[in-house]
Design an enzyme around this catalytic site. Structure first.
Site, PDB file in Angstrom:
ATOM      1  N   LYS A 240       0.991   6.372   5.611  1.00 42.96           N
ATOM      2  CA  LYS A 240       2.352   7.054   5.255  1.00 42.96           C
ATOM      3  C   LYS A 240       1.784   8.548   4.545  1.00 42.96           C
ATOM      4  O   LYS A 240       0.889   8.567   4.021  1.00 42.96           O
ATOM      5  CB  LYS A 240       2.964   6.458   4.199  1.00 42.96           C
ATOM      6  CG  LYS A 240       3.657   4.952   4.694  1.00 42.96           C
ATOM      7  CD  LYS A 240       4.158   4.384   3.564  1.00 42.96           C
ATOM      8  CE  LYS A 240       4.927   2.834   4.022  1.00 42.96           C
ATOM      9  NZ  LYS A 240       6.049   3.056   4.893  1.00 42.96           N
ATOM     10  N   ASP A 251       7.720  -2.946  -1.883  1.00 43.89           N
ATOM     11  CA  ASP A 251       7.605  -3.563  -0.633  1.00 43.89           C
ATOM     12  C   ASP A 251       7.637  -5.049  -0.532  1.00 43.89           C
ATOM     13  O   ASP A 251       7.763  -5.552   0.253  1.00 43.89           O
ATOM     14  CB  ASP A 251       6.520  -2.883   0.404  1.00 43.89           C
ATOM     15  CG  ASP A 251       6.954  -2.840   1.639  1.00 43.89           C
ATOM     16  OD1 ASP A 251       8.362  -2.985   2.184  1.00 43.89           O
ATOM     17  OD2 ASP A 251       6.214  -2.725   2.491  1.00 43.89           O
ATOM     18  N   GLU A 312       4.388  -3.370   9.357  1.00 36.72           N
ATOM     19  CA  GLU A 312       3.585  -4.649   9.249  1.00 36.72           C
ATOM     20  C   GLU A 312       4.529  -5.731   8.657  1.00 36.72           C
ATOM     21  O   GLU A 312       4.224  -6.970   8.748  1.00 36.72           O
ATOM     22  CB  GLU A 312       2.467  -4.255   8.289  1.00 36.72           C
ATOM     23  CG  GLU A 312       2.697  -4.350   6.921  1.00 36.72           C
ATOM     24  CD  GLU A 312       3.896  -3.401   6.262  1.00 36.72           C
ATOM     25  OE1 GLU A 312       4.778  -3.547   5.415  1.00 36.72           O
ATOM     26  OE2 GLU A 312       3.844  -2.126   7.046  1.00 36.72           O
ATOM     27  N   ARG A 314       7.318  -7.111   9.549  1.00 46.05           N
ATOM     28  CA  ARG A 314       7.772  -7.937  10.588  1.00 46.05           C
ATOM     29  C   ARG A 314       6.590  -8.910  11.173  1.00 46.05           C
ATOM     30  O   ARG A 314       6.962 -10.112  11.777  1.00 46.05           O
ATOM     31  CB  ARG A 314       8.295  -7.165  11.687  1.00 46.05           C
ATOM     32  CG  ARG A 314       7.762  -6.486  12.589  1.00 46.05           C
ATOM     33  CD  ARG A 314       8.640  -5.175  13.357  1.00 46.05           C
ATOM     34  NE  ARG A 314       8.999  -4.184  12.532  1.00 46.05           N
ATOM     35  CZ  ARG A 314       9.780  -3.364  12.961  1.00 46.05           C
ATOM     36  NH1 ARG A 314      10.123  -3.231  14.117  1.00 46.05           N
ATOM     37  NH2 ARG A 314      10.232  -2.252  12.098  1.00 46.05           N
TER      38      ARG A 314
END
Length: 461
Positions: A240, A251, A312, A314
């Site tokens: 990112k 997250d 990542e 999922r």
């Protein structure tokens, strides 16, 4: 059970907080003392939504507080009163007249007073609201504490809350409620059938793990909660930009929501056989990182082509959902900070949910309004499944295109759920960009109160 911000004795002496609307203002103004009228006029008070005035008594204390009535549903009006937590001086107060949804007013007041104090002290206001007769103060206290704990988890930076800390939070929760719990870590994840959890977290110096909590009678309503626990997301090799990494401590907001919801369910003593599954990883970068183009095996037996390592969440959810699905729960719920597309569609305040179960969708919409935990349904649009086609594996985990990212992510997860009687996916933001009543700026627990209300209703609690 009591709470520091709620006075359980309905007869306790208290300063009145007068909820005023335009039609009743002149009559109330005439009942004020001459000095109170002059003070209200000097402040320019008018009974408009969001306006308030603190009127002094002869000794310089607080005689009464005037608050303009909010507009909207009874739930919206009550929740808006939470703003009082930031303006009332120390003391005990009583809302007059009692709002139709006094429970939500008390909840919003207490949630508004939340402060994250792990790294610095904060001046804590000691204003308290009196609970009206019939208020279940113990239930309110359980909800307030569960949400505060979830917010603390989201607000804690990754240097102090890694995958190990997330798993430890599940273990601590199990200890508080006398639940069974196990944690699978490191290479054992491969041996125990969680290859994608391992692949996502193997590059970090803190090993990936999966925490699994079980509580309640075997014959209770079988409810399983799954929460995405990515302690920090660099994006992996598809790294990112720094601007997108700034809030990535949040997250693990899905895990925080699932933990808070489980806390509420167990604390309520519902007739539920509850399972909480939290895959916990850090998506870091090293020579061990998984790569774009890799093909990963999964617990379900589906081979997954990696289109982007920054998707990542999922992957770890897929293995966790496959585990949850194996015992065919009556209700399977997952919470995840999954896609930016959800924020583009609905913004940070309104998490989308996706389900194929029409009765479940209707219940969620109804209860969302009742408990003032807002969500909105997006479709699981089957034709978009084709966007996940892979030429070398059973499925690609991203669509590779700019459209319908929240929906295609949910469609990917749906492939790992086949036996559960009902499944719903929440794509939460887990953060308040600015302060609103009941929702101070910072980490947030979204949809947890809603699912607690749903489970309580379905379990007859």
């Amino acid at each position: 059970m009591t709470h520091p911000l709620i006075e359980a004795d309905a007869a306790a002496p208290a300063i009145p907080v007068e909820i005023v609307e335009a039609s009743g203002w002149e009559a109330l103004r005439e009942r004020l003392s001459a000095s109170e009228r002059r003070f209200a006029d000097a402040l320019g008070f008018s009974p408009k939504p969001g306006r308030h005035a603190i009127l002094p008594d002869a000794e310089g204390g607080v005689a009464r507080v005037l608050v303009g009535r909010e507009t909207g549903s009874p739930e919206e009006e009550a929740f808006a009163l939470g703003r009082l937590a930031s303006v009332l001086p120390e003391g005990t107060y009583r809302l007059e007249p009692t709002p139709e949804r006094a429970d939500l007013a008390l909840l919003s007041f207490a949630l508004s007073a939340y402060a994250f104090t792990r790294y610095r002290s904060a001046s804590m206001r000691r204003a308290r609201l009196v609970a009206p007769v019939g208020t279940d103060v113990a239930a309110l206290a359980r909800t307030i504490d569960a949400v505060a704990h979830g917010r603390d988890l989201v607000n804690t930076p990754a240097n102090d809350l890694g995958p190990d800390g997330i798993a430890d939070a599940v273990v601590a929760l199990a200890s508080r409620h006398q639940a069974e719990v196990s944690v699978i870590a490191g290479e054992d994840l491969i041996a125990r059938g969680f290859p994608m959890v391992h692949a996502v977290g193997r590059a970090a110096d803190r090993a990936p793990r999966l925490a699994d909590l079980v509580w309640g009678p075997a014959d209770g309503l079988k409810v399983t909660l799954v929460g995405k626990g990515v302690a920090f997301d660099t994006g992996g090799l598809d790294i990112k930009p720094s601007s997108a990494m700034a809030l990535m401590k949040k997250d693990m907001g899905g895990a925080a929501a699932a933990i808070a919801c489980a806390d509420m369910i167990m604390g309520s003593g519902l007739n539920v056989r509850l399972r909480l599954i939290v895959p916990a990883v850090e998506n870091a970068i090293s020579g061990a990182s998984f790569r774009p183009g890799d093909v990963l095996p999964s617990r379900k037996g589906i081979s997954v082509e990696i289109g982007n390592t920054d998707a990542e969440g999922r992957l770890i959810l897929a293995d966790a959902l496959a585990l949850a699905d194996e015992e065919a729960p009556d209700l399977l719920v997952d919470f995840a900070t999954l896609t930016g597309a959800a924020r583009v569609a609905l913004g940070p305040d309104l998490p989308p949910f996706m389900t194929d179960d029409e009765a479940l969708a209707a219940d969620l919409a109804r209860l969302s309004a009742r408990v003032h935990d807002p969500v909105w349904r997006l479709p699981l649009w089957g034709p978009y499944d084709r966007l996940l086609d892979s030429k070398i594996a059973d499925v690609n985990h991203i669509s590779g295109g700019p459209h319908a990212g929240a929906i295609t992510a949910a469609l990917f997860l749906r492939r790992f759920v086949s036996a559960a009687k009902a499944w719903v996916h929440f794509d939460v933001f887990a953060w308040n960009p600015s302060t609103r009543p009941g929702r101070p700026e910072g980490g947030e627990v979204q949809a947890a109160r809603l699912i607690h209300a749903l489970v309580a209703e379905r379990a007859g609690g």
